[in-house]
Design a protein around this motif. Structure first.
Motif, PDB file in Angstrom:
ATOM      1  N   SER A 177      34.211  41.514  -5.238  1.00  0.00           N
ATOM      2  CA  SER A 177      33.144  42.277  -5.680  1.00  0.00           C
ATOM      3  C   SER A 177      31.902  41.759  -5.487  1.00  0.00           C
ATOM      4  N   THR A 179      27.391  41.647  -6.601  1.00  0.00           N
ATOM      5  CA  THR A 179      26.813  42.204  -7.551  1.00  0.00           C
ATOM      6  C   THR A 179      25.062  41.938  -7.179  1.00  0.00           C
ATOM      7  N   ILE A 185      27.056  45.678 -10.336  1.00  0.00           N
ATOM      8  CA  ILE A 185      27.974  45.920  -9.388  1.00  0.00           C
ATOM      9  C   ILE A 185      27.654  46.859  -8.409  1.00  0.00           C
ATOM     10  N   SER A 188      32.647  46.968  -4.754  1.00  0.00           N
ATOM     11  CA  SER A 188      34.044  46.660  -5.228  1.00  0.00           C
ATOM     12  C   SER A 188      35.055  46.952  -4.497  1.00  0.00           C
ATOM     13  N   ASN A 189      36.252  46.033  -4.228  1.00  0.00           N
ATOM     14  CA  ASN A 189      37.365  46.643  -3.435  1.00  0.00           C
ATOM     15  C   ASN A 189      38.460  47.440  -3.974  1.00  0.00           C
ATOM     16  N   PHE A 192      40.424  45.296  -6.571  1.00  0.00           N
ATOM     17  CA  PHE A 192      39.661  45.429  -7.947  1.00  0.00           C
ATOM     18  C   PHE A 192      39.851  46.398  -8.661  1.00  0.00           C
ATOM     19  N   CYS A 193      39.670  47.459  -8.044  1.00  0.00           N
ATOM     20  CA  CYS A 193      39.882  48.985  -8.978  1.00  0.00           C
ATOM     21  C   CYS A 193      41.067  49.009  -9.449  1.00  0.00           C
ATOM     22  N   LYS A 200      35.757  53.241  -8.153  1.00  0.00           N
ATOM     23  CA  LYS A 200      34.493  52.557  -7.659  1.00  0.00           C
ATOM     24  C   LYS A 200      33.387  53.201  -8.063  1.00  0.00           C
ATOM     25  N   LEU A 203      32.236  51.824 -11.478  1.00  0.00           N
ATOM     26  CA  LEU A 203      32.120  50.352 -11.524  1.00  0.00           C
ATOM     27  C   LEU A 203      30.616  50.234 -10.733  1.00  0.00           C
ATOM     28  N   HIS A 208      28.293  43.623 -14.336  1.00  0.00           N
ATOM     29  CA  HIS A 208      29.876  43.087 -14.224  1.00  0.00           C
ATOM     30  C   HIS A 208      30.697  42.584 -15.584  1.00  0.00           C
TER      31      HIS A 208
END
Length: 408
Positions: A177, A179, A185, A188-189, A192-193, A200, A203, A208
């Protein structure tokens, strides 16, 4: 500094030539001999010929890759354009340098022909032109320049490929991620999700701490922000909260990205270590349980040994007391004829009292230290032996005195 830079360029160029293979095709026989010798001296491998057909055969059948081709545009059996076309059909990226006559030589028709040829050669993506007659150092510098450029391009391409592969691996194994400086944020990849349970869209733009777990001490995050705001890298173990209220543990590395002396964003890479942390927790709990059970077992074994020891020594002491009582009865039944016998009997009675007292002392002492009870047992056993000996001596004296009286 400039001299050092030029020296490095010279070294790099020299190394490029020594590692390279050249194919030299020349229509001018006089120029061919001198240039051929120079190339054979400078290059790792130099193929030289005055025939375009032979040059093409060399190029097609060479087991070693040819790095650069220097070809005369005016060779007789092939035009320079035709030769380059055939080479490009085999390799679109090989370095090709064309040698030409000066523009002020030849007729106007020659000039027009050369102009048309140049146009065709440009379409075939030749790398450079060299004007005859060759200047040895200039020629080598030009060839070396293209070799170094090709090597650098290949190096950059390899680095790009390596970076792409590295990014792919990291992106498919780590939670990534980014920020802004305020902690919102901006990237995010997928992992992460997937692990956090957020999309996404949910997020992006959020602070964060949307995944901060209440179990985490706020001091940890204060220390983290202090570290990354100072331009340093922070690493730590963090418990995060999922969208559904669950949790996951990560080993996190947060790096500030600095441009023109200012932090423009923060990049975070995390490894999911939930299973590891849970396993560690279970292991600690199991170790604690085993230690507790071992302690209870040791206490139980110790208590059992203590109780058995007390019972054993009480029994032995009772047996000893019984023996003493039996001896006392024998002494009481005997007729004491002198003060010595009475004294012995009194001592025996006192010994019985003392033994009783010793019993209480031994029992009390045994509760504190079983080892001392062993020692007391030895002492009592010895005392018993002494009493038996004394009783035996007294009986012998009594019998002796009796025999003496009878004689009188």
């Amino acid at each position: 500094m400039e001299n050092l830079y030029n020296a490095n360029i010279e070294i790099q160029s020299s190394l490029a030539l020594k590692k390279a293979t050249v194919l030299y095709v020349e229509g001018d026989n006089k120029l061919f001999e001198s240039t051929k010798s120079m190339f054979e001296y400078v290059f790792k491998q130099a193929y030289s010929t005055t025939s375009a057909h032979e040059a093409f055969e060399i190029y097609s059948n060479s087991e070693e890759k040819i790095d650069i081709v220097l070809v005369d545009m005016h060779i007789e059996d092939f035009s320079g354009v035709e030769f380059v076309e055939k080479i490009r059909e085999i390799d679109k990226d090989v370095i090709i340098v064309i040698s030409i006559l000066p523009f002020n030589e030849g007729s106007s028709e020659d000039y027009m022909e050369r102009s048309n040829n140049f146009y065709e050669l440009i379409k075939l993506r030749i790398n450079d032109l060299l004007q005859k007659p060759y200047q040895p150092m200039t020629t080598l510098k030009i060839l070396a320049k293209h070799l170094v450029t090709k090597q650098n391009e290949k190096l950059i391409e390899n680095q790009k490929s390596a970076l792409f592969n590295l990014k792919y691996v990291i992106d498919h194994q780590n939670l990534l991620s980014e920020t802004d400086p305020q902690g919102n944020i901006i990237y995010s990849n997928d992992i992460f999700c997937e692990i956090s349970g957020y999309t996404k869209e949910e997020l992006l733009g959020q602070p964060h701490n949307i995944v901060r777990h209440p179990d985490m001490d706020s001091k940890i995050f204060k220390e983290m922000w202090s570290t990354i705001k100072s331009g340093k890298i922070w690493r730590g173990r963090v418990k995060n909260k999922k969208k559904d209220g669950g949790y996951y543990w990560v080993d996190a590395i947060i790096t500030p990205i600095i441009e023109n002396g200012e932090i423009v964003k923060y990049m975070a890479s995390r490894q999911d270590i939930t299973k590891l942390v849970d396993s560690e927790k279970m292991m600690r709990s199991e170790i604690k349980r085993i230690k507790s059970e071992n302690y209870r077992d040791r206490e139980l074994i110790s208590q059992q040994a203590y109780d058995e020891g007390i019972k054993r020594y009480v029994k032995e002491f009772d047996n000893l007391k019984l023996k003493i009582n039996l001896l006392q009865e024998k002494l009481n039944k005997a007729e004491a004829k002198n003060a010595g016998n009475v004294t012995q009997i009194d001592r025996l009675i006192e010994s019985e009292k003392e033994a009783k007292i010793n019993k209480d002392k031994i029992l009390s002492k045994a509760k504190k230290d079983i080892a001392n009870l062993f020692e007391k047992n030895k002492q009592l056993e010895k005392q018993k032996q002494n009493l038996e000996k004394k009783l035996e001596d007294s009986v012998l004296r009594y019998e002796s005195m009796t025999r003496g009286n009878q004689t009188v």
